[in-house]
Write a protein that holds these residues in place. Structure first.
Motif, PDB file in Angstrom:
ATOM      1  N   ASP A   1     -13.170  -4.252 -33.144  1.00  0.00           N
ATOM      2  CA  ASP A   1     -12.316  -4.834 -34.174  1.00  0.00           C
ATOM      3  C   ASP A   1     -12.947  -4.724 -35.559  1.00  0.00           C
TER       4      ASP A   1
ATOM      5  N   ASP B   1     -13.885 -18.469 -37.516  1.00  0.00           N
ATOM      6  CA  ASP B   1     -14.509 -17.835 -36.356  1.00  0.00           C
ATOM      7  C   ASP B   1     -13.446 -17.171 -35.488  1.00  0.00           C
ATOM      8  N   VAL B   2     -13.739 -15.945 -35.049  1.00  0.00           N
ATOM      9  CA  VAL B   2     -12.875 -15.229 -34.110  1.00  0.00           C
ATOM     10  C   VAL B   2     -13.707 -14.952 -32.862  1.00  0.00           C
ATOM     11  N   THR B   3     -13.234 -15.417 -31.711  1.00  0.00           N
ATOM     12  CA  THR B   3     -14.014 -15.353 -30.481  1.00  0.00           C
ATOM     13  C   THR B   3     -13.738 -14.076 -29.698  1.00  0.00           C
ATOM     14  N   TYR B   4     -14.807 -13.470 -29.183  1.00  0.00           N
ATOM     15  CA  TYR B   4     -14.715 -12.271 -28.337  1.00  0.00           C
ATOM     16  C   TYR B   4     -15.515 -12.480 -27.061  1.00  0.00           C
TER      17      TYR B   4
ATOM     18  N   ALA C   1     -15.930  -7.171 -30.093  1.00  0.00           N
ATOM     19  CA  ALA C   1     -16.001  -7.581 -31.500  1.00  0.00           C
ATOM     20  C   ALA C   1     -16.283  -6.376 -32.390  1.00  0.00           C
TER      21      ALA C   1
ATOM     22  N   THR D   1     -13.077 -13.795 -42.020  1.00  0.00           N
ATOM     23  CA  THR D   1     -13.272 -13.919 -40.577  1.00  0.00           C
ATOM     24  C   THR D   1     -14.643 -13.395 -40.164  1.00  0.00           C
ATOM     25  N   TYR D   2     -15.186 -14.009 -39.119  1.00  0.00           N
ATOM     26  CA  TYR D   2     -16.437 -13.516 -38.537  1.00  0.00           C
ATOM     27  C   TYR D   2     -16.333 -13.590 -37.017  1.00  0.00           C
ATOM     28  N   GLY D   3     -16.875 -12.593 -36.344  1.00  0.00           N
ATOM     29  CA  GLY D   3     -16.767 -12.497 -34.895  1.00  0.00           C
ATOM     30  C   GLY D   3     -18.009 -13.011 -34.190  1.00  0.00           C
TER      31      GLY D   3
ATOM     32  N   LEU E   1     -11.799  -7.274 -38.783  1.00  0.00           N
ATOM     33  CA  LEU E   1     -12.742  -8.382 -38.820  1.00  0.00           C
ATOM     34  C   LEU E   1     -13.639  -8.189 -40.031  1.00  0.00           C
TER      35      LEU E   1
ATOM     36  N   LEU F   1     -19.523  -9.701 -38.757  1.00  0.00           N
ATOM     37  CA  LEU F   1     -19.937  -9.728 -37.363  1.00  0.00           C
ATOM     38  C   LEU F   1     -21.277 -10.443 -37.280  1.00  0.00           C
TER      39      LEU F   1
END
Length: 320
Positions: A191, A179-182, A188, A152-154, A197, A200
């Motif tokens: 996390d 992708d992880v949305t913030y 971000a 995962t990447y934020g 996560l 980043l």
């Protein structure tokens, strides 16, 4: 000539003879710079540094208002619809006026809704891994190939420049991740530090303190070449030729803002970027200090749109 006509004519002549009412010099009140991101991120940090110096130059308080949301559209629209008097400004990033006009359908503003003031800085993004994560880019590639689509990447959103830059990297390296949305860098970061996560993707102003505090490791920059501030950290282009994803921060006003206000703001913004303390902090954040004229910034914006449209098309990002 009738009595009424003579009276009207006499009043008109007296108005013409009266001295013109002087317009108040700009600025006559405080100025607000809208940041379309949550507090604590790279855009917010630079804007607050500049606002403090601009307050001294202009003799009026320059305050920062955070209006995050919808891939920076909320803040961008607020300024596009504001009174064009120079008292409401936008600190834009590449997402707001480079990516959104290309990929966002029914965008409630367009580039022509803004008056460019000054390009402030340009910068690459850093990809940071946790201390227990991959130690370098080859290790990252190996981990991603062993777990395709699971690392995962934020970022700040699927069509923000942070994610577009990471998509360029992933495509160039031939790997996939999630992708992880913030809503902002701060969320971000929380996390990431908590271990929720893997990676980043952030600007240097967020990345460098993480590295200095031992909370993460910068694996590489999304620039074509290594950054002089961190000569030991590679550019992703060394492993994925052609990767070159730079963003920028720039100051704009609503279209039709009087030139007197534009010139005054430009002078204050450019002067703030010459302040030794600001320059030192900006360069330390792995940004390139610019400070341009309004005309130079306008030309830059047009060039950015022309450059990114074919790139996004090749990456199969849906275009507006």
């Amino acid at each position: 000539m009738s009595k009424l006509t003579r009276r009207t004519l006499g009043a008109s002549l007296s108005l013409l003879a009266a001295p013109a009412i002087a317009q108040p010099a700009w600025p006559a009140r405080n100025v607000t710079i809208v940041v379309p991101f949550a507090p604590g991120g790279s855009t917010d940090v630079l804007t607050r540094r500049m606002a403090e110096k601009m307050t001294q130059t202009l003799g009026r308080t320059v305050q920062v208002e955070n209006r995050p949301g919808a891939n920076t559209i909320i803040g961008g629209e607020a300024v596009a619809r504001a009174q064009p008097d120079g008292y409401t400004l936008l600190m834009s990033s590449g997402t707001t006026l480079t990516i959104n006009p290309i990929v966002q359908p029914n965008l409630p503003y367009k580039l022509e809704d803004f008056a460019p003031i000054s390009l402030c800085t340009t910068y690459p993004f850093a990809v940071i891994a946790r201390p227990d994560g991959p130690q370098d880019i080859p290790a990252l590639i190996a981990a991603a190939k062993a777990r395709p689509g699971q690392i995962t990447y934020g970022t700040n959103g699927p069509t923000t420049l942070t994610n577009v830059a990471m998509l360029m990297v992933l495509q160039g390296l031939g790997i996939t991740m999630q992708d992880v949305t913030y809503r902002g860098d701060a969320a971000a970061m929380n996390d990431f530090i908590a271990g929720n996560l893997d990676l980043l993707v952030v600007a240097g102003s967020t990345a460098m303190p993480v590295m200095r505090n031992g909370q993460g490791r910068i694996l590489g920059w999304t620039s074509l070449r290594r950054m002089p501030q961190t000569p030991d950290i590679p550019a992703f282009s060394e492993f994925a030729p052609g990767v070159d994803a730079l963003s920028w921060f720039g100051l704009l006003a609503p279209a039709r803002t009087p030139q007197a206000a534009i010139q005054a703001i430009n002078a204050a913004a450019v002067q703030s970027l010459t302040d030794p303390r600001i320059r030192e902090s900006v360069i330390g954040d792995v940004q390139n200090v610019v400070g341009s004229s309004p005309a130079e910034f306008a030309e830059f914006l047009q060039a950015q749109l022309a450059a990114w449209r074919p790139v996004l098309s090749r990456m199969e990002v849906p275009l507006n």
